[in-house]
Design a protein around this motif. Structure first.
Motif, mmCIF file in Angstrom:
data_model
loop_
_atom_site.group_PDB
_atom_site.id
_atom_site.type_symbol
_atom_site.label_atom_id
_atom_site.label_comp_id
_atom_site.label_asym_id
_atom_site.label_seq_id
_atom_site.Cartn_x
_atom_site.Cartn_y
_atom_site.Cartn_z
ATOM 1 N N ARG B 26 17.935 16.639 50.087
ATOM 2 C CA ARG B 26 19.376 16.380 50.018
ATOM 3 C C ARG B 26 19.997 16.418 51.411
ATOM 4 N NH1 ARG B 26 21.787 14.080 45.647
ATOM 5 N NH2 ARG B 26 21.029 14.989 43.736
ATOM 6 N N GLN B 27 19.566 17.420 52.192
ATOM 7 C CA GLN B 27 20.101 17.607 53.532
ATOM 8 C C GLN B 27 19.823 16.374 54.398
ATOM 9 O OE1 GLN B 27 22.010 20.173 54.106
ATOM 10 N NE2 GLN B 27 22.490 19.251 56.101
ATOM 11 N N GLN B 29 19.237 13.391 53.394
ATOM 12 C CA GLN B 29 19.984 12.231 52.908
ATOM 13 C C GLN B 29 21.434 12.317 53.393
ATOM 14 O OE1 GLN B 29 19.450 11.608 48.698
ATOM 15 N NE2 GLN B 29 17.229 11.783 48.851
ATOM 16 N N LEU B 30 22.011 13.514 53.312
ATOM 17 C CA LEU B 30 23.402 13.688 53.713
ATOM 18 C C LEU B 30 23.583 13.315 55.183
ATOM 19 C CD1 LEU B 30 26.175 14.676 52.728
ATOM 20 C CD2 LEU B 30 25.567 16.939 53.588
ATOM 21 N N GLU B 31 22.643 13.798 56.019
ATOM 22 C CA GLU B 31 22.740 13.497 57.443
ATOM 23 C C GLU B 31 22.657 12.004 57.698
ATOM 24 O OE1 GLU B 31 19.824 15.886 59.489
ATOM 25 O OE2 GLU B 31 20.842 17.687 58.704
ATOM 26 N N LYS B 34 26.086 10.282 55.876
ATOM 27 C CA LYS B 34 27.475 10.752 55.880
ATOM 28 C C LYS B 34 28.430 9.779 56.559
ATOM 29 C CE LYS B 34 26.591 14.002 59.608
ATOM 30 N NZ LYS B 34 26.113 15.354 59.830
ATOM 31 N N TYR B 39 26.329 10.674 49.957
ATOM 32 C CA TYR B 39 25.500 11.872 50.075
ATOM 33 C C TYR B 39 24.124 11.690 49.440
ATOM 34 C CZ TYR B 39 27.312 12.551 45.352
ATOM 35 O OH TYR B 39 27.640 12.351 44.051
ATOM 36 N N SER B 40 23.888 10.585 48.733
ATOM 37 C CA SER B 40 22.554 10.407 48.146
ATOM 38 C C SER B 40 22.087 8.954 48.261
ATOM 39 C CB SER B 40 22.540 10.825 46.667
ATOM 40 O OG SER B 40 22.988 9.760 45.875
#
Lengths: 361, 116
Positions: B26-27, B29-31, B34, B39-40
């Motif tokens: 998830r992290q 993907q967010l980076e 954004k 976020y996904s």
């Protein structure tokens, strides 16, 4: 009047089946003379009832044989009688052999070396697969594959032959103006290019249930043997097998699991003495046909497989296997198995069935 | 399979380990997403897929084979890349590999053409 046109005309008369029609033409010496006979002369023929005689006389008023023949030939359809050189010779020998055949495509002398492949319309995946395979190998050995263009096994039999550029003949249970089932229209066109569509029924005859048993006697009659791949307990394919026995043809059957309904009929045939078939050599040997060893290696040899692909392939066979079982048996990781399966599917070595089941193809 | 084997099999990766793996994915993907306000991976359109999911020639050749074999639609094509990206994220790998694509294809069964 032309003999063929008269055959065509007499063939259309209600009540004049193959046997009676033959009797009439034999009596008069030709179809033309039979067609031109008057009521008194017709009454002299033994076994010809008054209703049929009236039907003949009625038909003569309405029917113009030569025009009819011309109209049919304009559609690219040939009318064959047993006098024609391309009338299938094997078919002449059978009881109630069809006096007239409608033909689209062509029949060659080598089509005498013919084998029928018939079976269930609701075949299993396994049944379809081996049908294609056996049919392909038969045509590679110079055999013409004959079937009935029905769904299921019939379709796979024609396709298997066409994929190997072989010859195949479809005998229809309706007139040549109708293709039944409709989804086989394209297949029918391919068959015309690589063999023939044949029917005993006038062009516009719909596919009525009664036609199919009659049709089946032609399927077995054209051939020297009949191979039944999957057939339930009461199946039309068993009628074809019965005709085959009556006509002195060999009957072959592929065995199946005893729990499988589609194999009940075929297993029974074997019990009654049909030859059990595991490969085409079983067929060729019985018919005294020469077997040409395969020219190409197996599919697996043609493609370089990775180590994982090989392991996955070895875990599979013709019985559908669930993904979870493949994972467990191969002890490979998720992504290794997935990658291998996708690659194997692309190469055509493995097929995925609904429900995450995989089979070796 | 015996019960023992079943239990052993389950012990391969614990839920808390998986949770950690998912959070890391998830992290990532967010980076990556954004600046688009996402976020996904699922939120990407075909434009974002083209810009963010970089495929090399090997990947593209592989995808071409897949498209041909399974006669997939253009929409399915981008879906496969997005799912492959997520599989790569979960595996902690930066770049999409062919085995990620292969796995993604296995999750698309319904739009397969037919049996034979």
């Amino acid at each position: 009047m032309e003999e063929k046109a008269c055959w065509l005309a007499l063939h259309r008369v209600g009540g004049l089946g193959p046997v009676k029609l033959r009797k009439v033409t034999d009596y008069f010496g030709s179809a033309a003379r039979a067609w031109e006979a008057n009521a008194l002369e017709l009454k002299e023929v033994k076994g010809l009832d008054i209703r049929t005689i009236n039907n003949i006389l009625e038909a003569k008023k309405k029917f113009s044989p030569e025009k009819e023949l011309e109209a049919i030939e304009k559609l690219g359809i040939q009318v064959l009688t047993s006098n024609d050189h391309n009338y299938p010779p094997n078919l002449k020998e059978i009881y109630a052999s069809p006096p007239v055949l409608y033909l689209k495509g062509n029949i060659l002398p080598e089509d005498q070396k013919a084998l029928a492949i018939v079976g269930s319309r609701k075949a299993t995946f396994y049944g379809l697969r081996i049908t294609e395979e056996l049919s392909g190998k038969l045509v590679e050995n110079g055999v013409t594959v004959v079937s009935g263009l029905a769904r299921g096994i019939d379709t796979a039999a024609h396709q298997g032959a066409l994929k190997k550029n072989g010859r195949t003949i479809a005998v229809l249970g309706c007139g040549l103006n109708t293709i039944y089932p409709p989804e086989n229209k394209k297949l029918a066109e391919q068959i015309v290019e690589n063999g023939a569509l044949i029917s005993e029924f006038p062009l516009h005859t719909p596919p009525e249930p009664n036609n199919f048993p009659m049709r089946n006697r032609i399927i077995s009659g054209i051939c020297l043997g009949v191979l039944v791949i999957e057939a339930a307990k009461k199946s039309g394919s068993l009628i074809t097998a019965d005709f085959a026995l009556e006509q002195g043809r060999e009957v072959f059957a592929v065995p199946g699991m005893i729990t499988n309904k589609q194999s009940e009929g075929t297993n029974n045939l074997i019990k009654q003495g049909a030859k059990l078939v595991q490969n085409i050599e079983d067929i060729l040997e019985e018919l005294g046909w020469h077997y040409q060893a395969e020219v190409e290696g197996t599919k697996e040899d043609l493609i370089d497989l990775s180590k994982q692909e090989r392991i996955v392939l070895e875990a599979l066979n013709s019985q559908p296997k669930h993904l979870d079982n493949i994972l467990r048996e191969t002890k490979l990781s998720f992504s290794e198995v997935f990658t291998a399966l996708t690659e194997l599917e692309i190469s055509g070595l493995v097929v995925q069935l609904p429900g995450k089941l995989f089979v070796r193809f | 399979m015996t019960n023992e084997e079943l239990i052993q099999e389950r012990e391969r990766e614990s839920s808390s380990q998986i949770r950690k793996r998912v959070e890391l994915a998830r992290q990532r993907q967010l980076e990556r997403l954004k600046k688009f306000g996402f976020y996904s991976n699922a939120q990407m359109g075909s434009g974002e897929v083209k810009r963010l999911c970089l495929l090399d020639k090997k990947n593209k050749d592989f995808l071409a084979k897949i498209l041909e074999k399974f006669t997939l639609s253009a929409r399915a094509y981008y879906k496969i890349i997005k799912v492959a990206q997520t599989i790569a994220d979960l595996a902690g790998e930066e770049k999409i590999q062919n085995y990620h694509l292969a796995e993604a294809v296995q999750y698309r069964t319904l739009d397969r053409n037919q049996l034979i």
